[in-house]
Design a protein around this motif. Sequence first.
Motif, PDB file in Angstrom:
ATOM      1  N   LEU A 243       7.513  12.288   1.145  1.00  0.00           N
ATOM      2  CA  LEU A 243       5.952  12.244   1.405  1.00  0.00           C
ATOM      3  C   LEU A 243       4.790  12.173   0.530  1.00  0.00           C
ATOM      4  N   SER A 244       4.984  11.586  -0.722  1.00  0.00           N
ATOM      5  CA  SER A 244       3.903  11.058  -1.457  1.00  0.00           C
ATOM      6  C   SER A 244       2.948  10.026  -0.880  1.00  0.00           C
ATOM      7  N   ILE A 245       3.968   9.138   0.550  1.00  0.00           N
ATOM      8  CA  ILE A 245       3.485   8.020   1.765  1.00  0.00           C
ATOM      9  C   ILE A 245       2.927   9.244   2.869  1.00  0.00           C
ATOM     10  N   ASP A 246       3.547  10.056   3.247  1.00  0.00           N
ATOM     11  CA  ASP A 246       3.030  11.170   3.727  1.00  0.00           C
ATOM     12  C   ASP A 246       1.314  11.557   3.886  1.00  0.00           C
ATOM     13  N   LEU A 247       1.489  12.359   2.601  1.00  0.00           N
ATOM     14  CA  LEU A 247       0.357  12.620   1.876  1.00  0.00           C
ATOM     15  C   LEU A 247      -1.079  11.863   1.991  1.00  0.00           C
ATOM     16  N   GLU A 248      -0.688  10.568   1.309  1.00  0.00           N
ATOM     17  CA  GLU A 248      -1.620   9.861   1.478  1.00  0.00           C
ATOM     18  C   GLU A 248      -2.400   9.355   3.005  1.00  0.00           C
ATOM     19  N   GLN A 249      -0.988   9.563   3.798  1.00  0.00           N
ATOM     20  CA  GLN A 249      -1.031   9.119   5.396  1.00  0.00           C
ATOM     21  C   GLN A 249      -1.771  10.446   6.083  1.00  0.00           C
ATOM     22  N   GLU A 250      -1.330  11.520   5.874  1.00  0.00           N
ATOM     23  CA  GLU A 250      -1.725  12.703   5.945  1.00  0.00           C
ATOM     24  C   GLU A 250      -3.693  12.237   5.673  1.00  0.00           C
ATOM     25  N   THR A 251      -3.979  12.432   4.412  1.00  0.00           N
ATOM     26  CA  THR A 251      -5.458  12.270   4.346  1.00  0.00           C
ATOM     27  C   THR A 251      -5.925  11.146   4.963  1.00  0.00           C
ATOM     28  N   ARG A 252      -5.400  10.146   4.904  1.00  0.00           N
ATOM     29  CA  ARG A 252      -6.712   8.883   6.000  1.00  0.00           C
ATOM     30  C   ARG A 252      -6.094   9.412   7.114  1.00  0.00           C
ATOM     31  N   LEU A 253      -6.085   9.798   7.831  1.00  0.00           N
ATOM     32  CA  LEU A 253      -5.965  10.707   9.150  1.00  0.00           C
ATOM     33  C   LEU A 253      -7.216  11.994   8.889  1.00  0.00           C
ATOM     34  N   ASP A 254      -7.287  12.426   8.079  1.00  0.00           N
ATOM     35  CA  ASP A 254      -8.185  13.579   7.652  1.00  0.00           C
ATOM     36  C   ASP A 254      -9.210  12.900   8.290  1.00  0.00           C
ATOM     37  N   GLU A 255      -9.017  12.438   7.223  1.00  0.00           N
ATOM     38  CA  GLU A 255     -11.037  10.987   6.903  1.00  0.00           C
ATOM     39  C   GLU A 255     -11.475  10.295   8.317  1.00  0.00           C
TER      40      GLU A 255
ATOM     41  N   ARG B 192       0.679  -0.971  -0.130  1.00  0.00           N
ATOM     42  CA  ARG B 192       0.141   0.130  -0.274  1.00  0.00           C
ATOM     43  C   ARG B 192       0.872   1.305  -0.007  1.00  0.00           C
ATOM     44  N   LEU B 193       2.150   1.118   0.753  1.00  0.00           N
ATOM     45  CA  LEU B 193       2.987   2.379   0.928  1.00  0.00           C
ATOM     46  C   LEU B 193       3.170   2.395  -0.652  1.00  0.00           C
ATOM     47  N   PHE B 194       3.874   1.636  -1.792  1.00  0.00           N
ATOM     48  CA  PHE B 194       4.625   1.624  -2.422  1.00  0.00           C
ATOM     49  C   PHE B 194       3.441   2.384  -3.485  1.00  0.00           C
ATOM     50  N   LYS B 195       1.794   2.227  -3.388  1.00  0.00           N
ATOM     51  CA  LYS B 195       0.553   2.241  -3.787  1.00  0.00           C
ATOM     52  C   LYS B 195       0.357   3.800  -3.732  1.00  0.00           C
ATOM     53  N   TYR B 196       0.401   4.034  -2.972  1.00  0.00           N
ATOM     54  CA  TYR B 196       0.598   6.138  -2.383  1.00  0.00           C
ATOM     55  C   TYR B 196       1.553   6.597  -3.618  1.00  0.00           C
ATOM     56  N   ALA B 197       2.707   6.244  -2.947  1.00  0.00           N
ATOM     57  CA  ALA B 197       3.933   7.292  -4.275  1.00  0.00           C
ATOM     58  C   ALA B 197       3.001   7.113  -5.246  1.00  0.00           C
TER      59      ALA B 197
END
Length: 104
Positions: free
Chosen positions: A62-74, A36-41
């Motif tokens: 940074l792409s992975i961080d962005l996706e995880q930040e999005t998930r946290l917001d959700e 999943r992390l590579f999918k985010y990237a």
Amino acid sequence: MGRTNPTYRDALRAIEERWAGFRRALRRRDQPRFDRLFKYAREHADASGLLNHQNPLLPALLSIDLEQETRLDEHEDRLTELENALNEGNNRQELPETGTTEDG
């Protein structure tokens, strides 16, 4: 004339291949998370490719961080919705029942 640099997607694929041994050593339950992390990237490959950074791992992280930040917001939004619904339910139970009685 050829490219002097590989595409970002090629570089990301190479990084994933270099980490394949690490992935294999992970517990089975963690392997889908790794994938999943590579999918985010890959989902941010267009922006990362425009950066043309000399170390392609940094835009991937940074792409992975962005996706995880999005998930946290959700998750935070969902938690707020659930808390509000729970509070509304509790408030309805605390309200006195109104009705007419013969005594009153």
